[in-house]
Design an enzyme around this catalytic site. Structure first.
Site, PDB file in Angstrom:
ATOM      1  N   SER A 188     -11.936  40.560   2.527  1.00  0.00           N
ATOM      2  CA  SER A 188     -11.908  40.924   3.940  1.00  0.00           C
ATOM      3  C   SER A 188     -10.897  42.026   4.230  1.00  0.00           C
ATOM      4  O   SER A 188     -10.956  42.660   5.292  1.00  0.00           O
ATOM      5  CB  SER A 188     -11.581  39.696   4.804  1.00  0.00           C
ATOM      6  N   GLY A 207     -15.754  38.394   5.635  1.00  0.00           N
ATOM      7  CA  GLY A 207     -16.009  39.717   5.082  1.00  0.00           C
ATOM      8  C   GLY A 207     -15.378  40.805   5.933  1.00  0.00           C
ATOM      9  O   GLY A 207     -14.924  40.549   7.059  1.00  0.00           O
ATOM     10  N   CYS A 211     -15.307  33.257   9.876  1.00  0.00           N
ATOM     11  CA  CYS A 211     -14.755  34.604  10.036  1.00  0.00           C
ATOM     12  C   CYS A 211     -15.867  35.603  10.384  1.00  0.00           C
ATOM     13  O   CYS A 211     -16.405  35.587  11.477  1.00  0.00           O
ATOM     14  CB  CYS A 211     -13.971  34.986   8.787  1.00  0.00           C
ATOM     15  N   PHE A 212     -16.249  36.482   9.473  1.00  0.00           N
ATOM     16  CA  PHE A 212     -17.345  37.414   9.735  1.00  0.00           C
ATOM     17  C   PHE A 212     -18.613  36.642  10.074  1.00  0.00           C
ATOM     18  O   PHE A 212     -19.404  37.060  10.925  1.00  0.00           O
ATOM     19  CB  PHE A 212     -17.562  38.300   8.507  1.00  0.00           C
ATOM     20  N   GLN A 266     -18.742  35.895  13.685  1.00  0.00           N
ATOM     21  CA  GLN A 266     -19.170  37.050  14.465  1.00  0.00           C
ATOM     22  C   GLN A 266     -20.679  37.271  14.344  1.00  0.00           C
ATOM     23  O   GLN A 266     -21.343  37.661  15.305  1.00  0.00           O
ATOM     24  CB  GLN A 266     -18.388  38.277  14.014  1.00  0.00           C
ATOM     25  N   GLY A 321     -10.076  41.456  12.597  1.00  0.00           N
ATOM     26  CA  GLY A 321      -9.721  42.469  13.577  1.00  0.00           C
ATOM     27  C   GLY A 321     -10.746  42.600  14.687  1.00  0.00           C
ATOM     28  O   GLY A 321     -10.565  43.397  15.607  1.00  0.00           O
ATOM     29  N   PHE A 322     -11.842  41.822  14.584  1.00  0.00           N
ATOM     30  CA  PHE A 322     -12.876  41.803  15.604  1.00  0.00           C
ATOM     31  C   PHE A 322     -13.060  40.379  16.094  1.00  0.00           C
ATOM     32  O   PHE A 322     -12.668  39.422  15.409  1.00  0.00           O
ATOM     33  CB  PHE A 322     -14.200  42.334  15.042  1.00  0.00           C
ATOM     34  N   HIS A 346     -10.213  30.645   8.365  1.00  0.00           N
ATOM     35  CA  HIS A 346     -10.500  30.329   6.962  1.00  0.00           C
ATOM     36  C   HIS A 346     -10.143  28.872   6.644  1.00  0.00           C
ATOM     37  O   HIS A 346      -9.000  28.574   6.291  1.00  0.00           O
ATOM     38  CB  HIS A 346      -9.708  31.261   6.043  1.00  0.00           C
ATOM     39  N   GLU A 357     -10.882  27.167   4.093  1.00  0.00           N
ATOM     40  CA  GLU A 357     -10.594  26.912   2.665  1.00  0.00           C
ATOM     41  C   GLU A 357      -9.114  27.121   2.348  1.00  0.00           C
ATOM     42  O   GLU A 357      -8.548  26.421   1.526  1.00  0.00           O
ATOM     43  CB  GLU A 357     -11.457  27.807   1.775  1.00  0.00           C
TER      44      GLU A 357
END
Length: 380
Positions: free
Chosen positions: A55, A236, A264-265, A268, A308-309, A354, A356
């Site tokens: 990432s 990612g 995470c990604f 989104q 960051g998003f 995250h 994990e």
């Protein structure tokens, strides 16, 4: 990026931000030049996991902890097969690593892998600058790459921005592979690799899940070719507004009502699949000490972040989507950023962090159990 692996310890270096501010120090790791987005990580431990997290592709990571490299580098903790950060910024690098698992120093590892870094700068001042002005493009220069600051600044401003960057396919596996279940196999999961970390399929394997890790370019047909009980979308890098293919695949999973979990990604991607927008945070969340509230229980978790998003979804209402009702399940207590989504009429949920967390904390590990419960419920 141009690099040399010789003479790093003695070479002067300079870090130049796109707004013109510069910091001078000494080279750390490889000598040369590198460009990326300047971001800061607040973790005091786990630097090896940070460096190898896909990432962080095309990002120059500033460590807020002042002393970095104490435990050296081992061969057990990497989250992937290489270092992904574009550059590395530390204040006081350890002179001698000390840990029974250490095989080499962090400086040696950065040099071997060609990662250009800088040490000896005021990382506190740099972090405060990024908090006030926001994440921005940056360059680190040492050795033959050094020039006057106006020339270096022009080179920084020619570097690509993170907004609009489509990066997941650059870091994802090119070939599918399988992580077998530990003990008795209970479920099969298709994991779409958008920049997955090694500990993530391991956490699922611990729960009796056989994980088929698929490339970011996998089609819906390829996802279902493994006969999954559930589908997982990983973390990612890059701008989620560019991820049209994963969004399309996820919508196909939602239509089939297969249990779905994203992190995470992947959070989104779920947001976009449900019709919500995404936006770039001023400086993002990165580190292992971010407070998040699970709104279903009221519990506050300390969590590991790298994003960051964020998803633009309403915090105070249930939303109607093409796949039923959806709501924000988790929220960051620092700034009220959406940290999780869940569907109320289909077995799908996601979080922005995250769970994990190989380097800790482990407050969010229960989310893998929640995914198992969804698959058990579907099977029943």
């Amino acid at each position: 990026m141009t690099i040399s692996t010789r003479g790093a310890a003695k070479a002067p270096a300079v870090l130049v931000l796109e707004d013109g501010r510069a910091f001078r120090g000494r080279a750390y790791g490889a000598v040369g030049e590198t460009f990326g987005e300047a971001v800061f990580s607040t973790g005091m431990t786990g630097y090896q996991e940070t460096l190898t997290d896909p990432s962080y592709h095309r990002q120059v990571v500033v460590m807020t902890a002042p002393h970095v490299g104490n435990t050296g580098v081992n061969d057990e903790d990497p989250e992937s097969k290489r270092i992904w950060v574009a550059g590395y910024v530390v204040r006081d690098p350890a002179r001698v690593p000390s840990n029974w698992r250490s095989r080499r120093s962090l400086d040696e590892e950065l040099t071997t892998q060609g990662v250009v870094g800088i040490s000896g700068i005021d990382t506190r001042a740099l972090t405060r600058h990024l908090r006030e002005r926001g994440a921005m493009r940056v360059g680190i220069f040492s050795g033959d790459a050094l020039a006057d600051e106006d020339t270096l600044l022009a080179r920084v401003r020619r570097a690509p921005e993170m907004t609009g960057a489509d990066l997941s396919a650059e870091v994802a596996t090119k070939e599918a592979y399988v992580v077998p279940a530990i003990g008795t196999k209970k479920f099969t999961v298709a994991a779409v690799d958008l920049g997955i970390k090694g500990m993530t399929p391991h956490r699922m394997a611990e729960r009796g899940i056989e994980v088929h890790v698929l490339p970011a370019t996998a089609t819906l047909e390829e996802v279902y070719a493994v006969n999954p009980d559930g589908v997982f979308f990983s973390n990612g890098p890059g701008d989620p507004s560019t991820a049209d293919h994963p969004v399309s695949v996820m919508r196909g999973v939602l239509e089939r009502k297969t249990p779905l979990f994203g992190i995470c990604f992947g959070n989104q991607i779920l947001g976009r699949a449900l019709g919500f927008g995404t936006y770039k945070l001023k400086y993002g969340h990165r580190g292992i000490n971010q407070p998040v509230q699970d709104r279903s229980t009221g519990k506050v978790e300390v969590t590991a972040h790298n994003h960051g998003f964020a998803v633009d979804a309403p915090l105070d209402q249930v939303s109607d989507t093409a796949y039923g009702r959806a709501e924000v399940s988790h929220v960051c207590l620092n700034d009220q950023v959406v940290e999780g989504l869940q569907l109320l009429d289909r077995p799908a949920f996601s979080v922005q962090y995250h769970p994990e967390a190989a380097a800790g904390p482990h407050d969010a590990a229960y989310l893998f159990d929640r995914f198992v419960s969804l698959m058990e419920g579907q099977r029943a």
